[in-house]
Write a protein that holds these residues in place. Structure first.
Motif, PDB file in Angstrom:
ATOM      1  N   PRO A   4      26.165 -35.279 -44.883  1.00 44.67           N
ATOM      2  CA  PRO A   4      26.075 -36.752 -45.084  1.00 44.67           C
ATOM      3  C   PRO A   4      24.928 -37.279 -44.555  1.00 44.67           C
ATOM      4  CG  PRO A   4      27.935 -36.038 -43.611  1.00 44.67           C
ATOM      5  CD  PRO A   4      27.164 -34.947 -43.956  1.00 44.67           C
ATOM      6  N   ASP A   5      24.569 -38.461 -45.221  1.00 46.01           N
ATOM      7  CA  ASP A   5      23.208 -39.196 -44.739  1.00 46.01           C
ATOM      8  C   ASP A   5      23.138 -39.291 -43.049  1.00 46.01           C
ATOM      9  OD1 ASP A   5      22.373 -39.007 -47.253  1.00 46.01           O
ATOM     10  OD2 ASP A   5      22.483 -41.330 -47.699  1.00 46.01           O
ATOM     11  N   SER A   6      24.483 -39.714 -42.634  1.00 44.15           N
ATOM     12  CA  SER A   6      24.135 -40.008 -41.038  1.00 44.15           C
ATOM     13  C   SER A   6      24.008 -38.822 -40.401  1.00 44.15           C
ATOM     14  CB  SER A   6      25.539 -40.752 -40.761  1.00 44.15           C
ATOM     15  OG  SER A   6      26.648 -39.927 -41.177  1.00 44.15           O
ATOM     16  N   THR A   7      24.321 -37.770 -40.825  1.00 44.48           N
ATOM     17  CA  THR A   7      24.164 -36.466 -40.094  1.00 44.48           C
ATOM     18  C   THR A   7      22.616 -35.959 -40.407  1.00 44.48           C
ATOM     19  OG1 THR A   7      26.287 -35.810 -40.804  1.00 44.48           O
ATOM     20  CG2 THR A   7      24.809 -33.821 -40.004  1.00 44.48           C
ATOM     21  N   GLN A   8      22.263 -36.120 -41.580  1.00 40.79           N
ATOM     22  CA  GLN A   8      20.669 -35.805 -41.816  1.00 40.79           C
ATOM     23  C   GLN A   8      19.927 -36.661 -40.964  1.00 40.79           C
ATOM     24  OE1 GLN A   8      19.566 -33.077 -43.959  1.00 40.79           O
ATOM     25  NE2 GLN A   8      18.022 -33.650 -42.415  1.00 40.79           N
ATOM     26  N   ARG A   9      20.303 -38.001 -41.006  1.00 44.15           N
ATOM     27  CA  ARG A   9      19.522 -38.785 -40.095  1.00 44.15           C
ATOM     28  C   ARG A   9      19.300 -38.510 -38.634  1.00 44.15           C
ATOM     29  NH1 ARG A   9      21.596 -43.170 -43.761  1.00 44.15           N
ATOM     30  NH2 ARG A   9      19.895 -43.561 -44.739  1.00 44.15           N
ATOM     31  N   ALA A  10      20.595 -38.164 -38.136  1.00 43.99           N
ATOM     32  CA  ALA A  10      20.658 -37.694 -36.800  1.00 43.99           C
ATOM     33  C   ALA A  10      19.722 -36.329 -36.592  1.00 43.99           C
ATOM     34  CB  ALA A  10      22.060 -37.344 -36.261  1.00 43.99           C
ATOM     35  N   GLU A  11      19.893 -35.333 -37.427  1.00 45.15           N
ATOM     36  CA  GLU A  11      19.061 -34.220 -37.271  1.00 45.15           C
ATOM     37  C   GLU A  11      17.624 -34.243 -37.420  1.00 45.15           C
ATOM     38  OE1 GLU A  11      20.270 -30.733 -37.549  1.00 45.15           O
ATOM     39  OE2 GLU A  11      22.019 -31.493 -36.748  1.00 45.15           O
ATOM     40  N   ASN A  12      17.279 -35.408 -38.119  1.00 51.57           N
ATOM     41  CA  ASN A  12      15.825 -35.550 -38.335  1.00 51.57           C
ATOM     42  C   ASN A  12      15.350 -36.207 -36.949  1.00 51.57           C
ATOM     43  OD1 ASN A  12      15.751 -34.469 -40.893  1.00 51.57           O
ATOM     44  ND2 ASN A  12      15.875 -36.545 -41.757  1.00 51.57           N
ATOM     45  N   ASN A  13      16.033 -37.260 -36.598  1.00 52.10           N
ATOM     46  CA  ASN A  13      15.550 -37.833 -35.259  1.00 52.10           C
ATOM     47  C   ASN A  13      15.594 -36.903 -34.009  1.00 52.10           C
ATOM     48  OD1 ASN A  13      15.093 -40.603 -36.058  1.00 52.10           O
ATOM     49  ND2 ASN A  13      17.355 -41.039 -35.918  1.00 52.10           N
ATOM     50  N   ALA A  14      16.531 -35.858 -34.095  1.00 51.50           N
ATOM     51  CA  ALA A  14      16.523 -34.692 -32.968  1.00 51.50           C
ATOM     52  C   ALA A  14      15.256 -34.018 -33.062  1.00 51.50           C
ATOM     53  CB  ALA A  14      17.945 -34.002 -33.089  1.00 51.50           C
ATOM     54  N   LEU A  15      15.039 -33.615 -34.483  1.00 54.70           N
ATOM     55  CA  LEU A  15      13.701 -32.576 -34.628  1.00 54.70           C
ATOM     56  C   LEU A  15      12.597 -33.121 -34.051  1.00 54.70           C
ATOM     57  CD1 LEU A  15      11.350 -31.904 -36.875  1.00 54.70           C
ATOM     58  CD2 LEU A  15      12.644 -29.995 -35.863  1.00 54.70           C
ATOM     59  N   MET A  16      12.530 -34.576 -34.584  1.00 53.08           N
ATOM     60  CA  MET A  16      11.312 -35.363 -34.112  1.00 53.08           C
ATOM     61  C   MET A  16      11.248 -35.493 -32.484  1.00 53.08           C
ATOM     62  SD  MET A  16       9.490 -36.084 -36.655  1.00 53.08           S
ATOM     63  CE  MET A  16       8.542 -37.502 -35.831  1.00 53.08           C
ATOM     64  N   PHE A  17      12.060 -35.703 -32.122  1.00 50.98           N
ATOM     65  CA  PHE A  17      12.426 -35.888 -30.505  1.00 50.98           C
ATOM     66  C   PHE A  17      11.967 -34.595 -29.926  1.00 50.98           C
ATOM     67  CE2 PHE A  17      14.252 -35.375 -26.584  1.00 50.98           C
ATOM     68  CZ  PHE A  17      13.767 -36.750 -25.873  1.00 50.98           C
ATOM     69  N   GLN A  18      12.365 -33.380 -30.462  1.00 49.24           N
ATOM     70  CA  GLN A  18      12.134 -32.216 -29.628  1.00 49.24           C
ATOM     71  C   GLN A  18      10.472 -31.675 -29.833  1.00 49.24           C
ATOM     72  OE1 GLN A  18      13.530 -30.099 -27.663  1.00 49.24           O
ATOM     73  NE2 GLN A  18      11.805 -29.057 -27.555  1.00 49.24           N
ATOM     74  N   GLN A  19      10.177 -31.883 -31.054  1.00 45.20           N
ATOM     75  CA  GLN A  19       8.873 -31.488 -31.367  1.00 45.20           C
ATOM     76  C   GLN A  19       7.847 -32.491 -31.003  1.00 45.20           C
ATOM     77  OE1 GLN A  19       9.856 -28.471 -32.452  1.00 45.20           O
ATOM     78  NE2 GLN A  19       8.395 -28.470 -33.800  1.00 45.20           N
ATOM     79  N   ILE A  20       7.908 -33.953 -30.806  1.00 42.61           N
ATOM     80  CA  ILE A  20       6.956 -34.676 -30.704  1.00 42.61           C
ATOM     81  C   ILE A  20       6.835 -35.154 -29.222  1.00 42.61           C
ATOM     82  CG2 ILE A  20       5.639 -36.838 -31.279  1.00 42.61           C
ATOM     83  CD1 ILE A  20       5.556 -34.480 -33.518  1.00 42.61           C
TER      84      ILE A  20
END
Ligand code: C2O
Length: 580
Positions: A285-301
């Protein structure tokens, strides 16, 4: 000062460093790293083959000892104070001329192409700022107005229509990336190839590449205010238009369209910043994908890149073997968005999914606009030591590009440290991910006490000799990762989540980062199958803090291979903890 910096970096060498032949071929196992006086014990859960092998000695390296001191000094953040006497070790990578260009090494199935630029008819000139140019504002591609899209479209029309031999022609521009990525160039005064990925050259080289590309488009338009748009895929806001899909300009305007894109990833499909290289299972679901993307950004940046070397990547000096290791941003989201965008039906995921062809897709320049913008953003985030490297071998690295007047220009990294100097800036679109700290998976804390129970191998890790320094970052090093340059290898790293598997979210506090290889044919030294070895370095202080285990004597590290390469063994030499 130099000695202090060195000992802090040098003092934590794992036993694997001393005995690289320790055979650790394991299906799933744990290794305990024993601490002499309690700094850290690492227990490792490995879900892939781990073969301790003699690290191939890197060819072409000279004065190893001195250089290593130099490297460590700069990683320690005290570079200015640890620099040797002027000239003693200056060793920046340089492209001295383009006349020695040789045919690029292309992956199997690629249509042959000559990636070498046309020869320069006039002498090379040194770059100078053009202070007469207006400041240019780079805007998010999804928010371009119709008149901006029309101008953008016209610029690419003009660029595509230039004569084949014009270095400013679109196909020539695309080939610049190929030449710098696929072994066409050799470094000045060295037989080594020049590679601008998987090291600290990644961010500045691409900044320069976009600078000249943008100036050429502006010149063709006769409009010096022209600015490249950026693809704002890190922006997860819902609504219309969406930032985190392929922006419509690249789908509706002929000069901006590329037919070699993944047809499953057209809008409304949201970009997956942690893309594994494979679309299996239901679309989240889009909401899941958005949360995953934010988490990836948070971890990497934010969390995993609190020092210059973690963010920018490893030092790469004249004569060094290629690809010492990319920074967090280069692995993901950079690499993942490449692989996500390229066509899954093409032999090498052309265009975006492999380096020789990536810049044939105009969206490449918008993708890298966003990467370039994140360099600016990273320096403004709180916590850690978020500044540009000060090592002169980075600052004095030199490249060659054709400019808007078809002159061949020599540029230095040191002239590209701020975008304002180069005459442009980025529209602020907010960076919501910067506060998207994931939550802890229930029970993770309890793993600490169980971790060391059934460990089959004890390996000693050196004791840290100095007082703990709050500014110091604890770095998990996965050494000598051996990858096939042609494959989209990806694995994720978790701390104290031994049950992690390929279905595990990155939206958990235990997520520590990722390794991604964007396929390319990059290293003639790689030998059969184009293998290369590289280190993955992940800053883990913030993660350990969040998990409440900063002072724990044991941590469990789990590596989870994902995507197309997951069934192949991933080999690496070992783990160690370092402080920088
Ligand atoms: Cu030079 Cu995104 O690659």
């Amino acid at each position: 000062m130099a000695a202090a910096t060195n000992s802090s970096s040098n003092s934590l060498l794992s036993a694997l460093d001393r005995d690289p032949r320790t055979d650790l071929r394991l299906g799933r196992a744990r290794i305990q790293f024993g601490g002499r006086s309690g700094k850290r014990l690492c227990t490792t859960t490995i879900k892939c083959v781990h073969e301790g092998e003699e690290h191939a000695r890197r060819s072409g390296r000279t004065s190893d000892v001195n250089r290593r001191e130099f490297v460590l000094g700069s990683i320690g953040g005290g570079a200015a104070a640890t620099l040797p006497a002027a000239g003693a070790l200056a060793n920046p990578v340089e492209l001295g001329s383009i006349s020695s260009c040789s045919p690029a090494e292309l992956p199997p199935g690629a249509t042959p192409v000559n990636c070498c630029p046309p020869p320069n008819s006039s002498p090379i000139v040194d770059f100078q700022y053009n202070t007469r140019l207006p400041q240019r504002l780079r805007r998010p591609a999804h928010l371009l107005r119709p008149d901006e899209i029309a101008r953008y479209n016209r610029a690419y029309q003009l660029m595509r229509a230039l004569p084949a031999s014009d270095p400013r022609r679109f196909s020539q521009q695309a080939n610049v990336h190929c030449a710098y990525c696929n072994d066409s160039f050799r470094q000045a005064n060295s037989r080594s190839e020049l590679q601008i990925h998987d090291s600290w050259l990644f961010l500045p080289w691409h900044r320069w590449y976009l600078y000249f590309h943008e100036r050429i488009l502006g010149k063709l338009l006769g409009d010096d205010t022209f600015a490249l748009p950026f693809w704002n895929w890190d922006n997860q806001a819902a609504g219309s238009p969406l930032a985190n899909v392929i922006p419509s300009a690249y789908l509706n305007q002929a000069p901006l369209i590329d037919s070699l894109r993944n047809q499953q990833h057209l809008p409304p499909r949201l970009v997956d910043l942690n893309y594994s290289g494979q679309d299996s299972g239901p679309i989240p679901p889009d909401s899941t994908q958005r949360a995953e993307n934010n988490a990836l950004m948070f971890q990497q940046i934010v969390s995993g890149s609190r020092t210059p070397s973690l963010f920018f990547g490893q030092a790469y000096r004249a004569g060094d073997a290629n690809a010492p290791g990319g920074g967090t941003i280069e692995n993901a989201p950079h690499g993942t968005v490449h692989v996500w965008t390229g066509s899954a039906a093409a032999p090498n995921r052309e265009d975006m999914g492999t380096l020789y062809s990536a810049a044939r897709d105009p969206i490449f320049f918008a993708h890298h606009g966003n990467i370039d913008r994140l360099w600016v953003v990273w320096k403004t985030l709180p916590g850690g030591r978020r500044r540009d490297p000060t090592d002169t071998d980075w600052l004095d690295a030199k490249f060659l590009f054709y400019d808007e007047n078809s002159r061949l220009v020599r540029v230095r990294v040191r002239d590209a440290l701020t975008t304002e100097q180069l005459g442009y800036s980025y529209q602020d679109t907010g960076n919501a991910w910067a506060s998207a700290r994931p939550t802890i998976v229930a029970g993770a804390r309890n793993l600490v006490s169980n971790a060391a129970v059934d460990s089959p191998a004890k390996l000693r890790i050196g004791k840290k000799e100095e007082e703990e320094d709050d500014e110091e970052e604890e770095v998990l090093v996965i050494q000598g990762v051996e990858i096939d340059c042609d494959r989209a290898t990806k694995f994720d790293v978790y701390i104290n989540l031994p049950g992690a598997d390929e279905n595990t979210s990155c939206n958990v506090a235990e997520y520590a980062g990722t390794f991604v290889n964007v396929p390319h044919f990059g290293d003639r030294r790689g030998g059969p199958g184009h293998m290369r070895t590289t280190d993955l370095r992940l800053g883990i202080s913030d993660t350990l803090d969040q998990l409440g285990i900063k002072d724990a004597r044991n941590i469990v590290v789990t590596l989870v291979p994902r995507g197309v390469g997951r069934l192949d063994p991933i080999k690496f030499k070992g783990f160690k903890i370092e402080y920088e």
